[in-house]
Design an enzyme around this catalytic site. Structure first.
Site, PDB file in Angstrom:
ATOM      1  N   GLN A 168      -0.950   4.491   5.535  1.00  0.00           N
ATOM      2  CA  GLN A 168      -0.406   5.015   4.288  1.00  0.00           C
ATOM      3  C   GLN A 168      -1.210   6.225   3.826  1.00  0.00           C
ATOM      4  OE1 GLN A 168      -1.174   2.678   0.450  1.00  0.00           O
ATOM      5  NE2 GLN A 168       0.910   2.054   0.988  1.00  0.00           N
ATOM      6  N   HIS A 175      -2.200   0.053   5.854  1.00  0.00           N
ATOM      7  CA  HIS A 175      -1.393  -0.820   4.998  1.00  0.00           C
ATOM      8  C   HIS A 175      -1.296  -2.198   5.634  1.00  0.00           C
ATOM      9  CE1 HIS A 175       2.510  -1.509   2.447  1.00  0.00           C
ATOM     10  NE2 HIS A 175       1.673  -2.524   2.395  1.00  0.00           N
ATOM     11  N   PHE A 224      -5.501  -7.555  -1.796  1.00  0.00           N
ATOM     12  CA  PHE A 224      -4.659  -6.811  -0.853  1.00  0.00           C
ATOM     13  C   PHE A 224      -4.799  -7.403   0.546  1.00  0.00           C
ATOM     14  CE2 PHE A 224      -4.064  -2.347   1.189  1.00  0.00           C
ATOM     15  CZ  PHE A 224      -2.770  -2.668   1.563  1.00  0.00           C
ATOM     16  N   GLU A 282      -1.990  -9.415   2.885  1.00  0.00           N
ATOM     17  CA  GLU A 282      -1.606  -9.000   4.235  1.00  0.00           C
ATOM     18  C   GLU A 282      -1.799 -10.125   5.238  1.00  0.00           C
ATOM     19  OE1 GLU A 282      -0.094  -6.088   5.283  1.00  0.00           O
ATOM     20  OE2 GLU A 282       0.173  -5.971   3.114  1.00  0.00           O
ATOM     21  N   HIS A 307       1.612 -11.535   6.680  1.00  0.00           N
ATOM     22  CA  HIS A 307       1.844 -11.037   8.031  1.00  0.00           C
ATOM     23  C   HIS A 307       0.896 -11.633   9.083  1.00  0.00           C
ATOM     24  CE1 HIS A 307       4.550  -8.006   6.385  1.00  0.00           C
ATOM     25  NE2 HIS A 307       3.610  -7.685   5.506  1.00  0.00           N
TER      26      HIS A 307
END
Length: 226
Positions: A35, A62, A112, A116, A120
């Site tokens: 990003q 990201h 953050f 993630e 994911h």
């Protein structure tokens, strides 16, 4: 006899759930997404710098996202192991540098990274445990030095460039065609936001993307300063 039939029925249900679970966690490749912080901040919603200070003028990670060749992605991955910062304590300084958060309010990045991992990373745990997941992403960032690739092609922050020239610069450097995601600045102009590259299931090498996400960019886009 009734108990035996019930036992078979229960076992079939459990087997179906197990097969569904395996299917939900299978994947064919990763999207490695970086990003541009200038574009994240250059919107109506703006941004907040991490508590560690303004990030470097560079692309930030990201995420590393498991995906499938048909465009779908894993979901409802179990077991839902919580993010454990102590497992990546040796990577934390690199994470703060290369995987910074720009969300408001300001934070140290742990939320953050946790997001993630739980959204994911856990879906690739059969290949990469938590430490390996984050270490792999950090290594991929060094391998795919996007800012240098663009600079080598004369593409620097603060200008406006053709989408094709950005594609070509990254393709020449990485060896594979990227997917470019745009967002819009506060005036509604398209700008370079995120760059997707594809990685094999081991996380060790870049590959040709089997499928690209959907999205819109204009033929000429801004590359804002940060």
């Amino acid at each position: 006899m009734v108990k035996f039939q019930c036992s078979i029925a229960i076992n079939l249900v459990l087997l179906q759930r197990l097969l569904a679970l395996v299917a939900s966690q299978s994947f064919d490749f990763f999207y490695f997404v970086q990003q541009w912080p200038g574009s994240y901040c250059n919107t109506k919603q703006s941004c907040c710098y991490p508590t560690t200070g303004k990030p470097a003028v560079d692309f930030g990670i990201h995420g590393l996202w498991p995906n499938r060749n048909n465009g779908s992605h894993p979901y409802d991955c179990y077991p839902k192991k919580p993010f454990n910062l102590s497992e990546i304590s040796d990577l934390e300084s690199s994470m703060q540098k290369d995987w910074p958060t720009l969300a408001c309010p300001s934070s140290d990045g742990q939320n953050f990274w946790s997001h993630e991992w739980k959204r994911h990373g856990i879906c690739s745990e059969s290949v990469l445990d938590q430490h390996a997941y984050f270490k792999t992403a950090l290594g991929l960032k060094q391998k795919a030095n996007l800012l240098q690739a663009l600079k080598n092609a004369g593409i620097t922050p603060g200008g406006s460039y053709s989408l094709k020239s950005i594609h070509n610069a990254i393709t020449e450097s990485a060896g594979y065609t990227p997917w470019i995601e745009c967002n819009k600045d506060s005036s509604g102009n398209y700008q370079l936001y995120q760059i997707y590259l594809c990685v094999d299931t081991s996380g060790s090498k870049l590959i040709k993307c089997p499928v690209f996400p959907k999205g819109t960019c204009s033929s000429e886009i801004e590359f804002p300063s940060f």
